[in-house]
Design an enzyme around this catalytic site. Structure first.
Site: not given
Ligand code: FAD
Ligand code: PHB
Length: 390
Positions: A72, A201, A292, A296, A384
């Site tokens: 995009h 948006y 979100p 980021k 962005y």
């Molecule tokens: P996570 O992806 O949370 O990974 C952490 C991992 O550690 C998981 O697999 C978990 O199972 C594991 N874990 C936890 N505790 C333990 C333990 N005690 N022992 C072993 N393993 C463990 N960001 C966006 O930009 N746009 C979005 O639309 C968006 N939607 C989201 C929706 C939800 C429901 C959530 C929770 C987050 C969303 N985010 C979104 C944020 C984005 O997904 C996260 O910032 C990203 O996943 C961060 O990655 P991470 O690896 O730091 O953490």
């Molecule tokens: C998504 O596609 O899930 C999405 C896109 C833009 C955002 C957040 C989530 O700012």
């Protein structure tokens, strides 16, 4: 069991780190509490920054991304019933973002790790950290009913916001910065071709709405809602009706379709300082959360582990712990800039419980400014697509 780096969590932070370390010839073991199936199907983020895409290619895990990702070159800001395009390519010297679901990224990273025969253990429970301030910290865990201990040189806490790593640090050693928002997002996946080629948006007096997508057949849509919204109160018809209202623009139609997934996400801004204690390094959501709106969360997690992998490689190569000592400081410079951007996008586009007619006019004036001033549009665009890595 002994390894050089113990990684807790197989989300984007933990898995990217494992591949970066593998490439640098550093041994690591990844411990994940959920099943492989669970982590590969969890619906979350969808926008990859330019730098995250490049890294996937560098690590040799970009084949499906190249085939299935949607590039995009801009987004639309829609307000007062009209759309205004922010042209990323033109404003950032050719950069763009790629739409590719987080769980697809996870599938690619898990497959690469397992194909290389490197340890990635799923369904690990009761993870406990010990001796963080010694040169040989330990991770205790249970797997298949048996207790195990992993001895290592360093621990990477990549276990997300609700993990065990951050709470393993004495609270007196940390400063926490927090902001909760008085709203959440109700998100759906719908079997409907996206009604726009790029993300929309939308600012609306009824609340924010976002049109995104996952493929030419699947739309991803969000609505601002109450922070603790009960999804039961949102039958399909109400969701579509609200999306139709908030996204409305003359001469434009929102295509509806069967809803195949739905959920409510709370919104917060959160930072832990420092992101390190002894030989434990926090990365990704374990250290910080962004709302979100700026897309980021995943990208910031990737930026952290790039810094960490580089610092660990330097330690094992030359014995210098200097980059490791600077880990937190280096990451936090980016973290706070991304916090600022995510807070700003959120403030610009949402209705707040206590806002009044003045606040709404001010938001509209800011949207008008962002979409008519090249300087303002460029600031949005460069944030962005992703600020450069240090
Ligand atoms: P996570 O992806 O949370 O990974 C952490 C991992 O550690 C998981 O697999 C978990 O199972 C594991 N874990 C936890 N505790 C333990 C333990 N005690 N022992 C072993 N393993 C463990 N960001 C966006 O930009 N746009 C979005 O639309 C968006 N939607 C989201 C929706 C939800 C429901 C959530 C929770 C987050 C969303 N985010 C979104 C944020 C984005 O997904 C996260 O910032 C990203 O996943 C961060 O990655 P991470 O690896 O730091 O953490
Ligand atoms: C998504 O596609 O899930 C999405 C896109 C833009 C955002 C957040 C989530 O700012």
């Amino acid at each position: 069991m002994r390894t050089q780096v113990a990684i807790i969590g197989a989300g984007p932070a933990g898995l990217f780190l494992s591949l970066l370390l593998q490439r640098a010839g550093i041994e690591c073991v990844v411990l994940e509490m959920h099943t492989r199936e669970h982590v590969q199907t969890r619906v979350r983020a969808g926008v990859l920054e330019h730098g995250t895409v490049q890294l996937m290619h560098e690590l040799g895990v970009g084949e499906r991304l190249k085939r299935l990702g949607l590039e995009h070159g801009g987004i639309e800001l829609r307000f007062a019933g009209h759309g205004h395009r922010i042209d990323f390519r033109e404003l950032t010297g050719g950069k763009c973002v790629t739409i590719y679901a987080q769980h697809e990224v996870i599938k690619d990273l898990v497959a690469a790790r397992l194909a290389a025969n490197q340890p990635l253990l799923f369904e690990v429970s009761d993870v406990r950290l010990a001796d963080l301030e010694s040169k040989s910290p330990r991770v205790h865990f249970v797997r298949e009913g048996k207790s195990g201990t992993l001895q290592c040189d360093f621990i990477a806490g990549c276990d997300g916001f609700h993990g065990v790593c951050r709470p393993a640090i004495p609270s007196s050693a940390l400063q926490l910065f927090d902001r909760a928002y008085p709203f959440g997002w109700l998100g759906i996946l719908a079997q409907a071709p996206p009604s726009s080629q790029e993300l929309i948006y939308a600012h609306h007096e009824r609340g924010f709405a976002l049109l995104s997508m996952r493929s030419p057949e699947i739309s991803r849509l969000y609505l601002q809602c109450q922070p603790e919204e009960n999804i039961e109160n949102w039958p399909d018809e109400r969701i579509w009706d609200e999306l139709q209202k908030r996204l409305a623009a003359s001469g434009w139609n929102l295509t509806e379709g069967p809803i195949i997934q739905r959920g409510v996400t709370g919104m917060r801004s959160f930072v832990t300082e420092p992101m390190q204690f002894g030989r434990l390094f926090l990365a990704g959501d374990a250290a910080h959360i962004v709302p979100p709106t700026g897309a980021k969360g995943l990208n910031l997690a990737v930026a952290d582990v790039r810094v960490l992998a580089h610092a660990l490689a330097e330690f094992y190569r030359s014995g210098s712990a200097e980059p490791l000592h600077r880990y937190s400081e280096t990451c936090l410079r980016r973290v706070w800039k991304v916090q600022r951007f995510s807070w700003w996008m959120t403030s610009l586009l949402h209705r707040f419980a206590d806002d009044n007619a003045f606040d709404q006019r001010r938001q509209l004036a800011e949207l008008d400014y962002v979409t008519s001033s090249r300087a303002a549009a460029q600031s949005l665009a460069e944030n962005y697509v992703g600020l450069p890595m240090e």
